[in-house]
Design a protein around this motif. Structure first.
Motif, PDB file in Angstrom:
ATOM      1  N   ARG A  15       0.778  -1.184   0.053  1.00 40.98           N
ATOM      2  CA  ARG A  15      -0.035  -0.092   0.096  1.00 40.98           C
ATOM      3  C   ARG A  15       0.879   1.058  -0.105  1.00 40.98           C
ATOM      4  NH1 ARG A  15      -3.576  -1.743   3.230  1.00 40.98           N
ATOM      5  NH2 ARG A  15      -2.342  -1.421   5.084  1.00 40.98           N
ATOM      6  N   ARG A  16       1.874   1.230   0.662  1.00 39.09           N
ATOM      7  CA  ARG A  16       2.944   2.154   0.807  1.00 39.09           C
ATOM      8  C   ARG A  16       3.286   2.818  -0.631  1.00 39.09           C
ATOM      9  NH1 ARG A  16       8.767   2.146   3.424  1.00 39.09           N
ATOM     10  NH2 ARG A  16       9.430   4.437   3.041  1.00 39.09           N
ATOM     11  N   LEU A  17       4.092   1.556  -1.350  1.00 37.52           N
ATOM     12  CA  LEU A  17       4.424   1.878  -2.536  1.00 37.52           C
ATOM     13  C   LEU A  17       3.449   2.235  -3.685  1.00 37.52           C
ATOM     14  CD1 LEU A  17       7.298  -0.643  -2.531  1.00 37.52           C
ATOM     15  CD2 LEU A  17       7.244   1.445  -1.716  1.00 37.52           C
ATOM     16  N   GLU A  18       2.293   1.627  -3.536  1.00 36.91           N
ATOM     17  CA  GLU A  18       1.145   1.778  -4.460  1.00 36.91           C
ATOM     18  C   GLU A  18       0.687   3.626  -4.099  1.00 36.91           C
ATOM     19  OE1 GLU A  18      -0.684  -2.265  -5.414  1.00 36.91           O
ATOM     20  OE2 GLU A  18      -1.689  -1.191  -3.784  1.00 36.91           O
ATOM     21  N   ASP A  19       0.591   4.100  -3.123  1.00 39.88           N
ATOM     22  CA  ASP A  19       0.225   5.225  -2.700  1.00 39.88           C
ATOM     23  C   ASP A  19       1.318   6.246  -3.376  1.00 39.88           C
ATOM     24  OD1 ASP A  19      -2.236   4.478  -1.433  1.00 39.88           O
ATOM     25  OD2 ASP A  19      -1.521   4.595   0.570  1.00 39.88           O
ATOM     26  N   TYR A  20       2.571   5.772  -3.128  1.00 37.17           N
ATOM     27  CA  TYR A  20       3.741   6.742  -3.552  1.00 37.17           C
ATOM     28  C   TYR A  20       3.731   6.824  -5.060  1.00 37.17           C
ATOM     29  CZ  TYR A  20       8.029   8.855  -3.739  1.00 37.17           C
ATOM     30  OH  TYR A  20       9.249   9.585  -3.740  1.00 37.17           O
ATOM     31  N   THR A  21       3.564   5.492  -5.899  1.00 36.31           N
ATOM     32  CA  THR A  21       3.759   5.847  -7.320  1.00 36.31           C
ATOM     33  C   THR A  21       2.506   5.562  -8.014  1.00 36.31           C
ATOM     34  OG1 THR A  21       3.335   3.034  -7.229  1.00 36.31           O
ATOM     35  CG2 THR A  21       5.684   4.112  -7.102  1.00 36.31           C
ATOM     36  N   ASP A  22       1.417   5.430  -7.444  1.00 36.98           N
ATOM     37  CA  ASP A  22      -0.036   5.432  -8.097  1.00 36.98           C
ATOM     38  C   ASP A  22       0.189   4.350  -9.240  1.00 36.98           C
ATOM     39  OD1 ASP A  22      -1.346   7.355  -6.911  1.00 36.98           O
ATOM     40  OD2 ASP A  22      -0.301   9.055  -8.317  1.00 36.98           O
ATOM     41  N   LEU A  23       0.785   3.272  -9.016  1.00 40.67           N
ATOM     42  CA  LEU A  23       1.061   2.044  -9.912  1.00 40.67           C
ATOM     43  C   LEU A  23       0.573   0.813  -8.843  1.00 40.67           C
ATOM     44  CD1 LEU A  23       4.685   2.392 -11.449  1.00 40.67           C
ATOM     45  CD2 LEU A  23       2.257   3.183 -12.367  1.00 40.67           C
ATOM     46  N   LYS A  24       0.131  -0.329  -9.586  1.00 41.04           N
ATOM     47  CA  LYS A  24      -0.098  -1.634  -8.651  1.00 41.04           C
ATOM     48  C   LYS A  24       1.246  -2.136  -8.552  1.00 41.04           C
ATOM     49  CE  LYS A  24      -4.492  -2.342  -8.479  1.00 41.04           C
ATOM     50  NZ  LYS A  24      -4.970  -2.549  -7.455  1.00 41.04           N
ATOM     51  N   VAL A  25       1.313  -2.777  -7.393  1.00 40.35           N
ATOM     52  CA  VAL A  25       2.737  -3.272  -6.941  1.00 40.35           C
ATOM     53  C   VAL A  25       2.507  -4.911  -6.572  1.00 40.35           C
ATOM     54  CG1 VAL A  25       4.526  -2.998  -5.097  1.00 40.35           C
ATOM     55  CG2 VAL A  25       3.389  -1.277  -6.147  1.00 40.35           C
ATOM     56  N   ALA A  26       3.711  -5.729  -7.300  1.00 40.73           N
ATOM     57  CA  ALA A  26       3.777  -7.063  -6.712  1.00 40.73           C
ATOM     58  C   ALA A  26       4.802  -7.176  -5.768  1.00 40.73           C
ATOM     59  CB  ALA A  26       3.906  -7.869  -7.710  1.00 40.73           C
ATOM     60  N   SER A  27       4.704  -7.735  -4.639  1.00 44.47           N
ATOM     61  CA  SER A  27       5.590  -8.173  -3.837  1.00 44.47           C
ATOM     62  C   SER A  27       6.037  -9.604  -3.750  1.00 44.47           C
ATOM     63  CB  SER A  27       5.426  -7.831  -2.120  1.00 44.47           C
ATOM     64  OG  SER A  27       4.316  -8.472  -1.699  1.00 44.47           O
ATOM     65  N   ALA A  28       7.295  -9.812  -2.912  1.00 48.89           N
ATOM     66  CA  ALA A  28       7.914 -11.414  -2.857  1.00 48.89           C
ATOM     67  C   ALA A  28       6.865 -12.190  -2.089  1.00 48.89           C
ATOM     68  CB  ALA A  28       9.131 -11.324  -2.269  1.00 48.89           C
ATOM     69  N   ALA A  29       6.266 -11.723  -1.003  1.00 54.63           N
ATOM     70  CA  ALA A  29       5.281 -12.324  -0.157  1.00 54.63           C
ATOM     71  C   ALA A  29       3.788 -12.315  -0.856  1.00 54.63           C
ATOM     72  CB  ALA A  29       5.052 -11.678   1.035  1.00 54.63           C
ATOM     73  N   SER A  30       3.286 -11.542  -1.450  1.00 58.39           N
ATOM     74  CA  SER A  30       2.193 -11.724  -2.435  1.00 58.39           C
ATOM     75  C   SER A  30       2.221 -12.781  -3.554  1.00 58.39           C
ATOM     76  CB  SER A  30       1.713 -10.366  -3.230  1.00 58.39           C
ATOM     77  OG  SER A  30       1.730  -9.254  -2.050  1.00 58.39           O
ATOM     78  N   ALA A  31       3.513 -12.662  -4.103  1.00 63.22           N
ATOM     79  CA  ALA A  31       3.875 -13.788  -4.979  1.00 63.22           C
ATOM     80  C   ALA A  31       3.970 -15.055  -4.580  1.00 63.22           C
ATOM     81  CB  ALA A  31       5.069 -13.471  -5.783  1.00 63.22           C
ATOM     82  N   CYS A  32       4.359 -15.361  -3.522  1.00 61.40           N
ATOM     83  CA  CYS A  32       4.485 -16.516  -2.662  1.00 61.40           C
ATOM     84  C   CYS A  32       3.084 -16.976  -2.413  1.00 61.40           C
ATOM     85  CB  CYS A  32       5.422 -16.461  -1.407  1.00 61.40           C
ATOM     86  SG  CYS A  32       7.116 -16.591  -1.698  1.00 61.40           S
ATOM     87  N   GLN A  33       2.200 -16.304  -1.999  1.00 66.97           N
ATOM     88  CA  GLN A  33       0.826 -16.342  -1.759  1.00 66.97           C
ATOM     89  C   GLN A  33       0.053 -16.898  -3.092  1.00 66.97           C
ATOM     90  OE1 GLN A  33      -0.370 -16.976   1.238  1.00 66.97           O
ATOM     91  NE2 GLN A  33      -2.238 -17.740   0.282  1.00 66.97           N
ATOM     92  N   ALA A  34       0.325 -16.102  -4.124  1.00 70.29           N
ATOM     93  CA  ALA A  34      -0.405 -16.423  -5.264  1.00 70.29           C
ATOM     94  C   ALA A  34       0.049 -17.762  -5.632  1.00 70.29           C
ATOM     95  CB  ALA A  34      -0.090 -15.300  -6.056  1.00 70.29           C
TER      96      ALA A  34
END
Length: 110
Positions: free
Chosen positions: A54-73
């Motif tokens: 959320r911090r990075l999405e708010d900062y960039t106005d882009l969608k962000v994928a993280s390592a933890a989210s990728a592992c879960q997916a």
């Protein structure tokens, strides 16, 4: 890193500097940000990952994928509940990543 304390300090430094690194990446006109850092995205469990993204999405106005989210997916996509992870980290990080995985509904062997 030669100690847990130094590792935690290193992670703090990354947190302090990440927005500067993102500023440089944004000059390429990117459409999506993939943050392939592991420890930082597992820190403080699923809520910590959500806050990080959320911090990075708010900062960039882009969608962000993280390592933890990728592992879960990946766990969900392959219908598995246990994976192994090899890291160069100090025990404090390995323990945090393993503990966070239980919150994610999976089990990581670190």
């Amino acid at each position: 890193m030669s100690s847990n304390e130094k590792m935690v300090n290193f992670l703090k430094q990354i947190d302090d500097e990440i927005l500067f690194a993102i500023d440089r990446v944004m000059t390429a006109g990117i459409d999506y940000l993939i943050v392939a850092m592991s420890a930082e995205t597992f820190w403080e469990g699923i809520e910590g990952n959500r806050a990080f993204v959320r911090r990075l999405e708010d900062y960039t106005d882009l969608k962000v994928a993280s390592a933890a989210s990728a592992c879960q997916a990946a766990l969900e996509a392959f219908k598995v509940n246990k994976i192994g992870v090899i890291t160069p980290y100090q025990p404090v990080v390995n323990e945090t990543v393993a503990a966070s995985s239980v919150i994610l509904g999976s089990r990581l062997s670190v």
